[in-house]
Design a protein around this motif. Structure first.
Motif, PDB file in Angstrom:
ATOM      1  N   PRO A   1      28.209  56.769  32.003  1.00  0.00           N
ATOM      2  CA  PRO A   1      28.738  55.699  32.858  1.00  0.00           C
ATOM      3  C   PRO A   1      28.914  54.399  32.084  1.00  0.00           C
ATOM      4  O   PRO A   1      28.207  54.118  31.116  1.00  0.00           O
ATOM      5  CB  PRO A   1      27.671  55.573  33.956  1.00  0.00           C
ATOM      6  N   GLN A   2      29.864  53.579  32.558  1.00  0.00           N
ATOM      7  CA  GLN A   2      30.174  52.336  31.869  1.00  0.00           C
ATOM      8  C   GLN A   2      28.972  51.384  31.824  1.00  0.00           C
ATOM      9  O   GLN A   2      28.740  50.721  30.813  1.00  0.00           O
ATOM     10  CB  GLN A   2      31.357  51.638  32.558  1.00  0.00           C
ATOM     11  N   ASP A   3      28.210  51.323  32.906  1.00  0.00           N
ATOM     12  CA  ASP A   3      27.098  50.382  32.943  1.00  0.00           C
ATOM     13  C   ASP A   3      25.926  50.797  32.061  1.00  0.00           C
ATOM     14  O   ASP A   3      25.050  49.985  31.769  1.00  0.00           O
ATOM     15  CB  ASP A   3      26.621  50.187  34.391  1.00  0.00           C
TER      16      ASP A   3
ATOM     17  N   GLY B   1      37.491  43.611  39.617  1.00  0.00           N
ATOM     18  CA  GLY B   1      38.785  44.259  39.496  1.00  0.00           C
ATOM     19  C   GLY B   1      39.200  44.563  38.080  1.00  0.00           C
ATOM     20  O   GLY B   1      40.377  44.809  37.840  1.00  0.00           O
ATOM     21  N   THR B   2      38.280  44.527  37.139  1.00  0.00           N
ATOM     22  CA  THR B   2      38.608  44.793  35.742  1.00  0.00           C
ATOM     23  C   THR B   2      38.355  46.254  35.422  1.00  0.00           C
ATOM     24  O   THR B   2      37.313  46.808  35.773  1.00  0.00           O
ATOM     25  CB  THR B   2      37.762  43.905  34.811  1.00  0.00           C
TER      26      THR B   2
ATOM     27  N   LYS C   1      39.237  48.727  25.652  1.00  0.00           N
ATOM     28  CA  LYS C   1      40.650  48.487  25.964  1.00  0.00           C
ATOM     29  C   LYS C   1      40.787  48.181  27.451  1.00  0.00           C
ATOM     30  O   LYS C   1      40.401  48.980  28.300  1.00  0.00           O
ATOM     31  CB  LYS C   1      41.486  49.718  25.594  1.00  0.00           C
ATOM     32  N   ASP C   2      41.352  47.017  27.763  1.00  0.00           N
ATOM     33  CA  ASP C   2      41.553  46.605  29.153  1.00  0.00           C
ATOM     34  C   ASP C   2      42.842  47.227  29.682  1.00  0.00           C
ATOM     35  O   ASP C   2      43.936  46.972  29.167  1.00  0.00           O
ATOM     36  CB  ASP C   2      41.628  45.078  29.230  1.00  0.00           C
ATOM     37  N   VAL C   3      42.716  48.067  30.716  1.00  0.00           N
ATOM     38  CA  VAL C   3      43.876  48.749  31.316  1.00  0.00           C
ATOM     39  C   VAL C   3      44.028  48.353  32.783  1.00  0.00           C
ATOM     40  O   VAL C   3      44.560  49.127  33.581  1.00  0.00           O
ATOM     41  CB  VAL C   3      43.730  50.279  31.172  1.00  0.00           C
TER      42      VAL C   3
ATOM     43  N   LYS D   1      32.617  35.548  40.834  1.00  0.00           N
ATOM     44  CA  LYS D   1      33.360  35.336  39.603  1.00  0.00           C
ATOM     45  C   LYS D   1      34.711  36.049  39.684  1.00  0.00           C
ATOM     46  O   LYS D   1      34.785  37.202  40.055  1.00  0.00           O
ATOM     47  CB  LYS D   1      32.570  35.880  38.403  1.00  0.00           C
ATOM     48  N   PRO D   2      35.798  35.342  39.327  1.00  0.00           N
ATOM     49  CA  PRO D   2      37.107  35.976  39.441  1.00  0.00           C
ATOM     50  C   PRO D   2      37.255  37.104  38.442  1.00  0.00           C
ATOM     51  O   PRO D   2      36.924  36.978  37.274  1.00  0.00           O
ATOM     52  CB  PRO D   2      38.076  34.826  39.138  1.00  0.00           C
TER      53      PRO D   2
END
Length: 326
Positions: A143-145, A87-88, A168-170, A82-83
């Motif tokens: 942790p994020q997960d 990398g997010t 928030k996407d950084v 998945k694109p």
């Protein structure tokens, strides 16, 4: 003779027909071979050989049916990822306010939950309201997960009063900082090379100043990168734990003033009045002293003036002529 000549002519015609048919067949076979050769040459010119079905070419495995799809996506033995999934970079935060029966036990449970998920307790602040009740303010890093899992567990530890969550996407900021770090490192390396080749002291001094400035910028970028990495790898949960409110009857009884409360309030008012009187007296004291002194001076002056204006008392005739002795 005529019959023999006609027979010869018939054989000659048959031979001519056979020769013409053979030539036509040869031309047809030659044309097909030339067409196949031209197609093979065209494909070879494109740099790709057309493999037969079920066989592999020099580029790798045999093309599957997915390679012939109109969207142009090549499909190999593995599904395409998945694109943007890997990398997010996202910063997640949440704030919870929970009412619990026992604040100390809930604090211990929240700490165990965070540490069990691979996180930690960044901040803990417990405040005691009185001998019975206390509140606690916790900042957890997980942790994020495991963020959603820990959030659900903390929300269910008591009566949920409020809950807010933010993401928030950084990704763009992370990519920009990484690119600037690479550029800055190359710049520092160039300055170092110039320093190694410099021969004059003035050039060395100028290059040292430039190197110091660029290294400072590089360290600032590295600090930003570390901060972004920390915030994107660990989510932040702010947890406020409060005890339940006291029963209504007890609260009303505590709110009703008693004799001691009234006595304390009256004493406080009395002390306050005395304090204000003392303040007023202190402010008016210089004026009172000045007034008293002025009054005394006025009375002294007035008494002297009165003594000067009064006539001398006449002597009695008995004292002037003399009085007989008794």
């Amino acid at each position: 003779m005529d019959r023999t000549g006609s027979t010869d002519r018939s054989f000659a015609r048959m031979r001519a027909v056979l020769v013409a048919g053979a030539l036509g067949l040869l031309l047809a076979v030659g044309g097909c071979a030339a067409g196949d050769a031209s197609d093979s040459g065209a494909k070879a010119a494109d740099g790709k050989a057309a493999p037969r079905e079920g066989f592999t070419n020099e580029d790798g495995p045999a093309a599957s049916s997915a390679e012939k799809q109109p969207d142009g996506k090549a499909a190999g033995n593995k599904a395409a990822p998945k694109p943007g999934a890997a990398g997010t970079h996202v910063i997640r935060t949440a704030t919870l306010s929970v009412e619990v029966k026992s604040v100390p036990k809930s604090v211990a449970a929240a700490r165990a939950t965070a540490e069990g998920a691979g996180g930690l307790v960044a901040t803990e602040n417990t405040e005691r309201l009185d001998d019975t009740y206390e509140t606690s303010h916790l900042v957890l890093r997980v942790p994020q997960d495991r963020f959603q899992e820990v959030l659900r567990e903390l929300s269910g530890s008591g009566k949920l009063l409020s809950r807010t969550s933010n993401a928030k996407d950084v990704t763009d900021q992370v990519v920009d900082v990484d690119s600037r770090i690479a550029t800055q490192r190359a710049s520092v390396a160039r300055v170092r090379e110039l320093m190694d080749k410099a021969e004059r002291i003035s050039d060395v001094v100028a290059l040292e100043g430039e190197l110091s400035s660029r290294q400072s910028d590089l360290e600032s970028l590295l600090a930003q990168q570390a901060s972004l990495k920390d915030r994107t790898s660990l989510a932040t949960i702010t947890l406020d734990l409060t005890p339940p409110d006291a029963p209504g009857d007890d609260g009303e009884k505590e709110d009703d003033p008693g004799f001691l409360d009234a006595l304390g309030g009256g004493w406080d008012a009395f002390v306050t009045v005395l304090r204000w009187i003392a303040v007023a007296f202190g402010a008016a004291f210089p004026f009172l002293v000045t007034g008293v002194l002025a009054l005394l001076v006025w009375r002294v002056l007035h008494a002297r003036r009165a003594a000067r204006r009064a006539p001398a008392a006449p002597r009695p005739e008995a004292e002037a002529e003399g009085t007989p002795a008794p």
